[in-house]
Design a protein around this motif. Structure first.
Motif, mmCIF file in Angstrom:
data_model
loop_
_atom_site.group_PDB
_atom_site.id
_atom_site.type_symbol
_atom_site.label_atom_id
_atom_site.label_comp_id
_atom_site.label_asym_id
_atom_site.label_seq_id
_atom_site.Cartn_x
_atom_site.Cartn_y
_atom_site.Cartn_z
ATOM 1 N N GLU A 125 74.717 42.223 5.978
ATOM 2 C CA GLU A 125 75.452 41.945 7.032
ATOM 3 C C GLU A 125 75.804 43.236 7.711
ATOM 4 O OE1 GLU A 125 77.302 39.289 8.261
ATOM 5 O OE2 GLU A 125 75.828 38.156 7.067
ATOM 6 N N SER A 126 75.952 44.492 7.235
ATOM 7 C CA SER A 126 76.146 45.689 8.054
ATOM 8 C C SER A 126 74.871 45.857 9.222
ATOM 9 C CB SER A 126 76.290 46.874 7.036
ATOM 10 O OG SER A 126 75.148 46.967 6.282
ATOM 11 N N ALA A 127 73.599 45.269 9.106
ATOM 12 C CA ALA A 127 72.697 45.455 9.941
ATOM 13 C C ALA A 127 72.480 44.056 10.658
ATOM 14 C CB ALA A 127 71.344 46.009 9.182
ATOM 15 N N PRO A 128 73.094 43.929 11.927
ATOM 16 C CA PRO A 128 73.133 42.829 12.674
ATOM 17 C C PRO A 128 71.694 42.521 13.351
ATOM 18 C CG PRO A 128 74.145 44.674 13.929
ATOM 19 C CD PRO A 128 74.025 45.203 12.686
ATOM 20 N N PRO A 129 71.596 41.213 13.458
ATOM 21 C CA PRO A 129 70.274 40.874 14.063
ATOM 22 C C PRO A 129 70.145 41.256 15.409
ATOM 23 C CG PRO A 129 71.837 39.106 13.829
ATOM 24 C CD PRO A 129 72.326 39.955 13.349
ATOM 25 N N PRO A 130 68.747 41.539 15.819
ATOM 26 C CA PRO A 130 68.361 42.138 17.043
ATOM 27 C C PRO A 130 68.812 41.215 18.105
ATOM 28 C CG PRO A 130 66.384 41.625 15.754
ATOM 29 C CD PRO A 130 67.494 41.217 15.066
ATOM 30 N N HIS A 131 68.832 41.702 19.581
ATOM 31 C CA HIS A 131 68.993 41.099 20.577
ATOM 32 C C HIS A 131 68.131 39.792 21.195
ATOM 33 C CE1 HIS A 131 72.422 43.666 21.732
ATOM 34 N NE2 HIS A 131 71.548 44.829 21.244
ATOM 35 N N LEU A 132 68.640 38.876 21.397
ATOM 36 C CA LEU A 132 67.932 37.389 21.831
ATOM 37 C C LEU A 132 68.450 37.017 23.007
ATOM 38 C CD1 LEU A 132 66.473 34.969 21.145
ATOM 39 C CD2 LEU A 132 68.230 34.271 19.885
ATOM 40 N N TRP A 133 67.773 37.263 24.191
ATOM 41 C CA TRP A 133 68.001 36.945 25.406
ATOM 42 C C TRP A 133 67.504 35.602 25.815
ATOM 43 C CZ3 TRP A 133 66.473 42.059 24.545
ATOM 44 C CH2 TRP A 133 67.163 42.939 24.719
ATOM 45 N N LEU A 134 68.300 34.436 26.292
ATOM 46 C CA LEU A 134 67.877 33.411 26.666
ATOM 47 C C LEU A 134 68.189 33.123 28.167
ATOM 48 C CD1 LEU A 134 69.794 31.128 23.771
ATOM 49 C CD2 LEU A 134 67.194 32.401 23.840
ATOM 50 N N THR A 135 67.098 33.212 28.701
ATOM 51 C CA THR A 135 67.049 33.118 30.288
ATOM 52 C C THR A 135 66.726 32.023 30.995
ATOM 53 O OG1 THR A 135 64.731 33.661 30.511
ATOM 54 C CG2 THR A 135 66.532 35.491 30.084
ATOM 55 N N ASP A 136 67.059 31.298 32.030
ATOM 56 C CA ASP A 136 66.763 29.982 32.854
ATOM 57 C C ASP A 136 67.134 30.581 34.322
ATOM 58 O OD1 ASP A 136 65.994 27.084 31.744
ATOM 59 O OD2 ASP A 136 66.804 27.146 33.645
ATOM 60 N N ALA A 137 66.418 29.676 35.102
ATOM 61 C CA ALA A 137 66.890 29.803 36.394
ATOM 62 C C ALA A 137 68.083 28.871 37.070
ATOM 63 C CB ALA A 137 65.450 29.363 37.351
ATOM 64 N N ASN A 138 68.367 28.179 36.014
ATOM 65 C CA ASN A 138 69.444 27.099 36.516
ATOM 66 C C ASN A 138 70.739 27.390 35.691
ATOM 67 O OD1 ASN A 138 71.130 24.437 36.070
ATOM 68 N ND2 ASN A 138 69.493 23.707 37.497
ATOM 69 N N GLU A 139 71.673 27.623 36.602
ATOM 70 C CA GLU A 139 73.078 28.083 35.924
ATOM 71 C C GLU A 139 73.776 26.956 35.068
ATOM 72 O OE1 GLU A 139 76.756 30.433 38.217
ATOM 73 O OE2 GLU A 139 74.680 30.230 39.296
ATOM 74 N N ASP A 140 73.590 25.621 35.589
ATOM 75 C CA ASP A 140 74.210 24.449 34.705
ATOM 76 C C ASP A 140 73.516 24.536 33.289
ATOM 77 O OD1 ASP A 140 75.734 22.362 34.329
ATOM 78 O OD2 ASP A 140 74.352 21.004 34.871
ATOM 79 N N VAL A 141 72.042 24.624 33.398
ATOM 80 C CA VAL A 141 71.409 24.731 32.128
ATOM 81 C C VAL A 141 71.854 25.782 31.096
ATOM 82 C CG1 VAL A 141 68.890 25.061 31.280
ATOM 83 C CG2 VAL A 141 69.274 23.701 33.126
ATOM 84 N N LEU A 142 71.988 26.972 31.991
ATOM 85 C CA LEU A 142 72.304 28.107 31.038
ATOM 86 C C LEU A 142 73.639 27.910 30.342
ATOM 87 C CD1 LEU A 142 70.578 30.583 30.356
ATOM 88 C CD2 LEU A 142 71.525 31.603 32.447
ATOM 89 N N THR A 143 74.560 27.351 31.278
ATOM 90 C CA THR A 143 75.997 27.005 30.871
ATOM 91 C C THR A 143 76.002 26.091 29.394
ATOM 92 O OG1 THR A 143 76.910 27.106 32.912
ATOM 93 C CG2 THR A 143 78.254 26.246 31.218
#
Ligand SMILES: C[S@@+](CC[C@H](N)C(=O)[O-])C[C@H]1O[C@@H](n2cnc3c(N)ncnc32)[C@H](O)[C@@H]1O
Length: 278
Positions: A125-143
């Motif tokens: 638990e002391s070693a948090p999982p690495p970064h995960l960037w979820l990206t998309d062109a559409n703001e509504d989709v991302l929300t």
């Protein structure tokens, strides 16, 4: 879905429809919460043919019930996401301790699987999982993607390093928006790039491959990156155009030989997974 219907949908995707004047006057069905079942490799306790739901984990998404809504294909989950997820569940070392950039993430199926696998493979638990960037062109989709990732019933809601970012590949095509887009990406330092069903519109192939090449050629201390792309071959010409663009960008393509086992209640379909590197 019938591929001819899908191709027709693609044709109308960019057309401005005057809903009042068109025959499309009835609104699309409302979103639904859909729960998908999935299980880790070798986790089956029963050898008989009956499915034992205790072997399965769940993933719940609020999804659109149509293929294209509000001018985007991103509001529902596509088959390539399911198959790439299954591949990653079978080969978790590809992502377990890796920083991930997903392109065209849609409403988050693949992202939720990645976040869940990272949490399941986290050693302390002391070693948090690495970064995960979820990206998309559409703001509504991302929300909607953010809302799904954070649903308390999904293991992904406990991942402390999931980020949601607007990333439009076409911004890299024009000099006016290119430098801002490049600066926005500077903060990312992913180990692996993922994408599912994002090769479907011939007009988007060049911008998408431009982004891939930018990321795959960017020098980094930890060695070269790879991109794992899953796509449904609906139209062989579109697939060939993708391969041609990749070749022009001097990227190397490796086809991954993987057959979905259907463990995730999947319909077997022809999906290609492509591994790209520089
Ligand atoms: C067919 S959907 C696939 C969504 C998801 N990956 C899946 O498999 O369920 C294509 C996705 O690409 C995104 N997309 C379309 N054009 C884009 C662009 N120019 N830049 C970034 N993403 C884009 C859409 O918003 C949509 O989420």
């Amino acid at each position: 879905m019938n591929d001819r219907i899908y191709n027709r949908y693609l044709e109308v995707l960019n057309q401005q429809l005057d809903v009042a004047d068109s025959s499309l006057s009835c609104p699309p069905p409302t979103d639904s919460f859909i729960t998908h079942y999935w299980r880790l490799k070798n986790s089956a306790s029963s050898k008989n043919s009956l499915v034992n739901l205790d072997d399965y984990r769940t993933l719940t998404l609020r999804e659109s019930r149509t293929t294209i809504q509000d001018g985007t294909t991103g509001l529902r989950t596509w088959l390539a996401s399911l198959v790439l997820s299954e591949y990653l569940i079978d080969t978790p070392d590809l992502i377990a301790n890796k920083r991930i950039l997903e392109l065209g993430s849609g409403i988050g199926f693949l992202g939720i699987i990645c976040a869940s696998l990272q949490r399941l493979h986290q050693t302390t638990e002391s070693a948090p999982p690495p970064h995960l960037w979820l990206t998309d062109a559409n703001e509504d989709v991302l929300t909607k993607c953010r809302g799904n990732v954070q649903l308390p019933c999904n293991l992904s809601s406990t991942h402390p390093n999931v980020h949601h970012r607007l990333l439009d590949w076409t911004a890299f095509e024009h000099s006016a928006s290119r430098s801002t887009a490049l600066a926005d990406m500077d903060a990312l330092d992913e180990d692996i790039i993922l994408g599912a069903d994002i090769v479907f519109d011939p007009a988007l192939i060049e911008p998408f491959v431009t982004v891939l090449a930018l990321r795959l050629f960017k020098l980094r201390q930890n060695g070269p990156r790879v991109a794992l792309i899953a796509l449904t071959v609906r139209n062989p010409d579109t697939f060939q155009a993708f391969l041609d663009a990749v070749e022009r960008a001097a990227l190397t393509v490796e086809h991954v030989d993987y057959q979905s086992s259907g463990r995730m209640f999947l319909e077997r379909r022809k999906v290609k997974r492509t591994r790209l590197h520089r």
